[in-house]
Design an enzyme around this catalytic site. Sequence first.
Site, PDB file in Angstrom:
ATOM      1  N   ALA A 128     -33.472 -69.470 -11.169  1.00  0.00           N
ATOM      2  CA  ALA A 128     -34.449 -68.710 -11.942  1.00  0.00           C
ATOM      3  C   ALA A 128     -35.131 -69.540 -13.020  1.00  0.00           C
ATOM      4  O   ALA A 128     -36.211 -69.183 -13.485  1.00  0.00           O
ATOM      5  CB  ALA A 128     -33.764 -67.499 -12.583  1.00  0.00           C
ATOM      6  N   THR A 129     -34.533 -70.657 -13.433  1.00  0.00           N
ATOM      7  CA  THR A 129     -35.137 -71.469 -14.487  1.00  0.00           C
ATOM      8  C   THR A 129     -35.523 -72.871 -14.010  1.00  0.00           C
ATOM      9  O   THR A 129     -36.343 -73.522 -14.655  1.00  0.00           O
ATOM     10  CB  THR A 129     -34.191 -71.607 -15.697  1.00  0.00           C
ATOM     11  OG1 THR A 129     -32.945 -72.165 -15.267  1.00  0.00           O
ATOM     12  CG2 THR A 129     -33.936 -70.252 -16.323  1.00  0.00           C
ATOM     13  N   ARG A 166     -34.183 -77.706  -7.694  1.00  0.00           N
ATOM     14  CA  ARG A 166     -33.781 -79.092  -7.478  1.00  0.00           C
ATOM     15  C   ARG A 166     -33.553 -79.319  -5.999  1.00  0.00           C
ATOM     16  O   ARG A 166     -33.366 -78.368  -5.230  1.00  0.00           O
ATOM     17  CB  ARG A 166     -32.524 -79.456  -8.276  1.00  0.00           C
ATOM     18  CG  ARG A 166     -31.263 -78.716  -7.841  1.00  0.00           C
ATOM     19  CD  ARG A 166     -30.969 -77.516  -8.685  1.00  0.00           C
ATOM     20  NE  ARG A 166     -29.748 -76.846  -8.267  1.00  0.00           N
ATOM     21  CZ  ARG A 166     -28.548 -77.178  -8.681  1.00  0.00           C
ATOM     22  NH1 ARG A 166     -28.402 -78.190  -9.516  1.00  0.00           N
ATOM     23  NH2 ARG A 166     -27.492 -76.523  -8.265  1.00  0.00           N
ATOM     24  N   ASP A 203     -28.616 -67.477  -3.082  1.00  0.00           N
ATOM     25  CA  ASP A 203     -27.863 -68.520  -3.766  1.00  0.00           C
ATOM     26  C   ASP A 203     -26.422 -68.118  -4.060  1.00  0.00           C
ATOM     27  O   ASP A 203     -25.508 -68.950  -3.999  1.00  0.00           O
ATOM     28  CB  ASP A 203     -28.583 -68.995  -5.034  1.00  0.00           C
ATOM     29  CG  ASP A 203     -29.010 -67.872  -5.964  1.00  0.00           C
ATOM     30  OD1 ASP A 203     -28.607 -66.710  -5.768  1.00  0.00           O
ATOM     31  OD2 ASP A 203     -29.789 -68.158  -6.904  1.00  0.00           O
ATOM     32  N   THR A 204     -26.191 -66.837  -4.341  1.00  0.00           N
ATOM     33  CA  THR A 204     -24.816 -66.405  -4.580  1.00  0.00           C
ATOM     34  C   THR A 204     -23.974 -66.504  -3.319  1.00  0.00           C
ATOM     35  O   THR A 204     -22.800 -66.882  -3.367  1.00  0.00           O
ATOM     36  CB  THR A 204     -24.776 -64.964  -5.111  1.00  0.00           C
ATOM     37  OG1 THR A 204     -25.587 -64.873  -6.275  1.00  0.00           O
ATOM     38  CG2 THR A 204     -23.360 -64.549  -5.465  1.00  0.00           C
ATOM     39  N   THR A 243     -27.508 -67.673 -14.380  1.00  0.00           N
ATOM     40  CA  THR A 243     -28.377 -66.707 -15.040  1.00  0.00           C
ATOM     41  C   THR A 243     -27.766 -65.312 -14.965  1.00  0.00           C
ATOM     42  O   THR A 243     -27.814 -64.536 -15.916  1.00  0.00           O
ATOM     43  CB  THR A 243     -29.767 -66.709 -14.375  1.00  0.00           C
ATOM     44  OG1 THR A 243     -30.328 -68.020 -14.505  1.00  0.00           O
ATOM     45  CG2 THR A 243     -30.690 -65.704 -15.037  1.00  0.00           C
ATOM     46  N   ASN A 268     -23.433 -57.178 -10.265  1.00  0.00           N
ATOM     47  CA  ASN A 268     -24.321 -58.085 -10.987  1.00  0.00           C
ATOM     48  C   ASN A 268     -24.185 -57.819 -12.483  1.00  0.00           C
ATOM     49  O   ASN A 268     -24.370 -56.690 -12.935  1.00  0.00           O
ATOM     50  CB  ASN A 268     -25.771 -57.840 -10.565  1.00  0.00           C
ATOM     51  CG  ASN A 268     -26.064 -58.325  -9.160  1.00  0.00           C
ATOM     52  OD1 ASN A 268     -26.494 -59.442  -8.965  1.00  0.00           O
ATOM     53  ND2 ASN A 268     -25.833 -57.469  -8.185  1.00  0.00           N
TER      54      ASN A 268
END
Length: 499
Positions: free
Chosen positions: A21-22, A25, A246-247, A268, A305
């Site tokens: 989210a930030t 890569r 991603d999780t 995040t 979450n």
Amino acid sequence: MTTTPPSSALASTFAAVDLGATSGRVIVGRVGRENLDLTEAHRFPNTPVRLPDGLRWDVLALFQGALDGLREAARSGGVASVGVDTWAVDHGLLDADGALLGHPFHYRDSRTDAAAARVHSLVGPEELYRITGLQHLPFTTVFQLAAAEGTVQRKAARTLLLIPDLLIHWLTGSVGAEETNASTTGLFDARTGTWSQDLLRRLSLDPGLLPQLRAPGDPAGTLLPHVAAYTGLGPRTPVTTVASHDTASAVVAVPATEPDFAYISCGTWSLAGLELDAPVLTEESRAANFTNERGIDGTIRYLRNIMGMWLLEECRRTWDRENLPAHLSALLADAARAEPFASLVDPDAPVFLAPGDMPARIRDYCARTGQRVPGSQGAIVRCVLESLALAHRRALRQAAELAGRDINRIHLVGGGSRNDLLCQLTADATGLPVVAGPTEATALGNILVQARATGLVGDLADMRRLIASTQHLRHYTPRGDGTAWHAAAARLDPAPGHR
């Protein structure tokens, strides 16, 4: 049953495009029978853009960052495969010609605030949960589609691609929907592992909008000629479907070598829960706001979450704008010295969801709930970390009760595993030992699924044994008898659905 890779398999190199989210890569992983090494090829910012109609992802910049990263990866030698993972729920809409209809909306945009009521008028929340098994979050894909109903873009849309599937489409030209991410949309049947045709009919959604499902390990195509030329990768370089949420990739890399473990994928968001063989779709589970998302090999990620390190990072962004000290190590040192349990917040309170002045919102929350208002940066950070540890405790205890499982150990993976204070506080709050690491769990899971597709590693247990034997892990033992944490937990009055 363990699958043994062929003895002739040698170490190979894989590239993971991992978008958070930030930041995004590209990570290069070299995998052998007994070794697993990672190198960061390229890192680039993920900066949302606020347009007149709302908050959007700059997905073109993200794709360019991925291409630049793959070009750096190519300089490390031959790459056997490429995999892509990102966050969930957000998506791009393509028109009949396959062109993107505007930048995808950001899940933190407020346009979905009233959309859930529209969906629930057609399919009640109880029934929606029995089908999808999803925790109620106002930005789930099904609510985003409801919020877009009647717009020009929505009327012109012919294909919906979740963010990792969109990037794969631009890399290869192929169209598909990876199942771990599809399971977060609110349009996926948790029992059957397929798109819910019943939901699509009742919500008047065209089934053709949703692509054919793919499983982690499935081939997703090969690089388009212009992509291969730009990156320097081979023209037939395969793109492999990984656990693209991603999780889900992070959970692949949980280094558990024994049963009865829980995991916290901490970045995040904090995703705290269990790995199950079947979903838990009871009314009690819905009321407790637990989600049943798909994992690798048909497993279920039964979790909640939690608002995670977002609170701390948004505090740091605010302090940086105000020219106040914002270096993490100094803030954590101040927090370690701050008075314990002076003030606590419910991290999942809606007031903390949007970007903005997080320290002010934390102080306001404490004032409104009759607590001491934290007066220093260290006190605010202490408040955030203790509150997160309590949220971890609450989620894991409820998950174990609702699923009928025991928990003997917690694996905390992701960026939060670098935070010694949070790891220790989580051990103290839960009364359970915490194993922290690997930090790069998402990239590792991405790479190992690619490696398995080539026959280089075996089943999920083999992957986890390789992680446990090659990655740096830290261990935290609970301190004290838990009395202070029990009292602190009793002080919190979480919102309905988060008890």
